[in-house]
Enzyme design. Sequence first.
Site, PDB file in Angstrom:
ATOM      1  N   ASP A 184      -6.692   4.440  -4.752  1.00 42.73           N
ATOM      2  CA  ASP A 184      -7.375   4.231  -3.469  1.00 42.73           C
ATOM      3  C   ASP A 184      -8.045   5.571  -3.124  1.00 42.73           C
ATOM      4  O   ASP A 184      -8.265   6.397  -4.020  1.00 42.73           O
ATOM      5  CB  ASP A 184      -6.367   3.777  -2.388  1.00 42.73           C
ATOM      6  CG  ASP A 184      -7.056   3.305  -1.116  1.00 42.73           C
ATOM      7  OD1 ASP A 184      -7.684   2.238  -1.125  1.00 42.73           O
ATOM      8  OD2 ASP A 184      -6.996   4.024  -0.089  1.00 42.73           O
ATOM      9  N   LYS A 221       0.869  -1.186   0.000  1.00 45.36           N
ATOM     10  CA  LYS A 221       0.000   0.000   0.000  1.00 45.36           C
ATOM     11  C   LYS A 221       0.896   1.224   0.000  1.00 45.36           C
ATOM     12  O   LYS A 221       2.029   1.173   0.464  1.00 45.36           O
ATOM     13  CB  LYS A 221      -0.875   0.014   1.257  1.00 45.36           C
ATOM     14  CG  LYS A 221      -2.109   0.876   1.119  1.00 45.36           C
ATOM     15  CD  LYS A 221      -3.231   0.090   0.478  1.00 45.36           C
ATOM     16  CE  LYS A 221      -4.485   0.907   0.300  1.00 45.36           C
ATOM     17  NZ  LYS A 221      -5.596   0.062  -0.181  1.00 45.36           N
TER      18      LYS A 221
HETATM   19  P1  NAD Z   1     -12.824   7.691  -2.766  1.00 46.85           P
HETATM   20  O1  NAD Z   1     -11.832   8.725  -2.395  1.00 46.85           O
HETATM   21  O2  NAD Z   1     -13.207   7.536  -4.195  1.00 46.85           O
HETATM   22  O3  NAD Z   1     -14.185   7.883  -1.926  1.00 46.85           O
HETATM   23  C1  NAD Z   1     -14.214   8.031  -0.553  1.00 46.85           C
HETATM   24  C2  NAD Z   1     -15.600   8.541  -0.185  1.00 46.85           C
HETATM   25  O4  NAD Z   1     -15.722   8.610   1.232  1.00 46.85           O
HETATM   26  C3  NAD Z   1     -15.890   9.948  -0.696  1.00 46.85           C
HETATM   27  O5  NAD Z   1     -17.263  10.023  -1.062  1.00 46.85           O
HETATM   28  C4  NAD Z   1     -15.641  10.815   0.541  1.00 46.85           C
HETATM   29  O6  NAD Z   1     -16.368  12.047   0.506  1.00 46.85           O
HETATM   30  C5  NAD Z   1     -16.161   9.900   1.615  1.00 46.85           C
HETATM   31  N1  NAD Z   1     -15.650  10.189   2.954  1.00 46.85           N
HETATM   32  C6  NAD Z   1     -14.385  10.479   3.329  1.00 46.85           C
HETATM   33  N2  NAD Z   1     -14.334  10.707   4.645  1.00 46.85           N
HETATM   34  C7  NAD Z   1     -15.586  10.518   5.102  1.00 46.85           C
HETATM   35  C8  NAD Z   1     -16.184  10.605   6.393  1.00 46.85           C
HETATM   36  N3  NAD Z   1     -15.464  10.924   7.467  1.00 46.85           N
HETATM   37  N4  NAD Z   1     -17.502  10.344   6.504  1.00 46.85           N
HETATM   38  C9  NAD Z   1     -18.244  10.028   5.416  1.00 46.85           C
HETATM   39  N5  NAD Z   1     -17.738   9.933   4.187  1.00 46.85           N
HETATM   40  C10 NAD Z   1     -16.421  10.184   4.033  1.00 46.85           C
HETATM   41  O7  NAD Z   1     -12.249   6.316  -2.198  1.00 46.85           O
HETATM   42  P2  NAD Z   1     -12.634   4.836  -2.644  1.00 46.85           P
HETATM   43  O8  NAD Z   1     -11.639   4.382  -3.649  1.00 46.85           O
HETATM   44  O9  NAD Z   1     -14.084   4.752  -2.926  1.00 46.85           O
HETATM   45  O10 NAD Z   1     -12.299   4.034  -1.312  1.00 46.85           O
HETATM   46  C11 NAD Z   1     -13.217   3.931  -0.238  1.00 46.85           C
HETATM   47  C12 NAD Z   1     -12.783   2.791   0.661  1.00 46.85           C
HETATM   48  O11 NAD Z   1     -12.768   1.568  -0.086  1.00 46.85           O
HETATM   49  C13 NAD Z   1     -11.390   2.910   1.275  1.00 46.85           C
HETATM   50  O12 NAD Z   1     -11.379   2.310   2.538  1.00 46.85           O
HETATM   51  C14 NAD Z   1     -10.528   2.101   0.316  1.00 46.85           C
HETATM   52  O13 NAD Z   1      -9.330   1.652   0.906  1.00 46.85           O
HETATM   53  C15 NAD Z   1     -11.475   0.970   0.011  1.00 46.85           C
HETATM   54  N6  NAD Z   1     -11.184   0.247  -1.224  1.00 46.85           N
HETATM   55  C16 NAD Z   1     -11.127   0.880  -2.426  1.00 46.85           C
HETATM   56  C17 NAD Z   1     -10.879   0.152  -3.574  1.00 46.85           C
HETATM   57  C18 NAD Z   1     -10.878   0.797  -4.936  1.00 46.85           C
HETATM   58  O14 NAD Z   1     -10.785   0.060  -5.927  1.00 46.85           O
HETATM   59  N7  NAD Z   1     -11.000   2.099  -5.059  1.00 46.85           N
HETATM   60  C19 NAD Z   1     -10.666  -1.230  -3.507  1.00 46.85           C
HETATM   61  C20 NAD Z   1     -10.746  -1.860  -2.265  1.00 46.85           C
HETATM   62  C21 NAD Z   1     -11.009  -1.109  -1.135  1.00 46.85           C
END
Ligand code: NAD
Length: 433
Positions: free
Chosen positions: A156, A116
């Site tokens: 991410d 990561k």
């Molecule tokens: P992103 O940045 O696209 O979206 C994050 C979202 O969460 C946004 O809508 C943001 O406004 C919101 N957010 C942030 N802080 C917040 C809070 N305190 N309260 C409420 N909402 C909040 O990120 P993502 O890629 O969608 O990732 C989200 C999660 O999924 C993370 O934990 C990431 O590690 C995990 N993840 C992502 C992927 C991927 O392919 N993108 C794969 C596996 C896991």
Amino acid sequence: MDPHGSLGSHLWDTSDLYRNSVIQLQEAADTMRLDPNIAERLKVPKRALIVSVPIRLDDGSIRVFEGYRVQHNMTLGPGKGGIRFHQDVNLSEVAGLAMLMTFKCSLVGLPLGGAKGGIRVDPNKLSRQEAQALTRRYTTEINMIIGPDKDIPAPDVGTDAQHMAWMMDTFSQERGFAIPGVVTGKPIEIGGSLGRAESTGRGVVYTIQHAAKHLAHIGQAAPKIDGTTTVAVHGFGKVGNVAALEIFHLGTKVVAVSDAYGGIYNKNGLNIPEVMKYFNVHRKVVGYPEAEPISNEDLLALPVDVLIPAAIDGVITKANVGRIKAKIIAEGANGPITSDALKELEERGAFIIPDVLCNAGGVIVSYFEWVQGIQNFFWSENEVNAKLAEVMAAAFKKVVDVQSRYQCGMKTAALIAGVERLNRAMLLRGLFP
Ligand code: NAD
């Protein structure tokens, strides 16, 4: 026994995410009676790089940001894991996330290890030019430990396909020819895979469908995942908005969604395609006309059938677990439920779909992208989705089989399923020297 282990805790052990991951690993290790030598090695990352990333801001001043790349375990293959841009990122959090990647890749059967990366920066405060400069300089600083057969970053929180394009270009410029395989989650035009952008959210919904079928199969009350099912989604980013859309298309009532600015609620169900249109213009969901506002805290406490925490880690904790009423909780985000809150939820009979299973769709299709790139042979979106569904179904079955074999919680079962394969591989490879 100290659940954090004896090794390196002074260095890694500063974030809740890392601490929770180690506690959960220890629980899995105890349940499966894992060789303590293997457990000890898995509690700490193999390698970590901390870099200073200086960039010139638009106002002409120079600012130095802190960046990290952590490789947790590369027994099964090259490292794999996203790059996070967030103001709270630190070495320990990145190490915890890298550890989860190790178990996730192993659980779903990929020939990849766990890694990561991240930069401690608020991405919303950067202009496009500044984001590009930061991404390129960071890539240069970590360039000696990444590469198509060493360690392959992906998007991410706070990063997307554009960041991956800049990383790929920087890495390629430094070598003199195009090396698309250095990252996944790239735009399609430069070697990305169809279906990658949607893969994590899509996979989340596949696991919810499997969970509902599984609960019905073992004679427990289960939502049908149709018009009678209510859903709330916390976090409307790359994972959350696709999960919301996919589960909306299954006919369910998505009654609430939220982002960092707050949430929206409609007891009759939100029209998610319309919410997405609103979001694409306003970059937030609050203000969408066909709904009333709801706080993030209240959204988590809604009496829904399915709750999808898809934002960040540590949102369901000892402090608010008493308010959580959802029957199925699908961990779209990594580590959204702390280990003490998880115990309480499981005791109350909530069905948890653990992160390493629930959000594995992203790394599965990242792996497909890497394979397609190596072969220079690209698949249709239907093929990608069909293969994704197949791998997710097998992983879900593996986890419920382990769960019934050990009579443990789903989180512990998912970690055991990941660690079992890794354990065999580590013992076969042995300890160098
Ligand atoms: P992103 O940045 O696209 O979206 C994050 C979202 O969460 C946004 O809508 C943001 O406004 C919101 N957010 C942030 N802080 C917040 C809070 N305190 N309260 C409420 N909402 C909040 O990120 P993502 O890629 O969608 O990732 C989200 C999660 O999924 C993370 O934990 C990431 O590690 C995990 N993840 C992502 C992927 C991927 O392919 N993108 C794969 C596996 C896991």
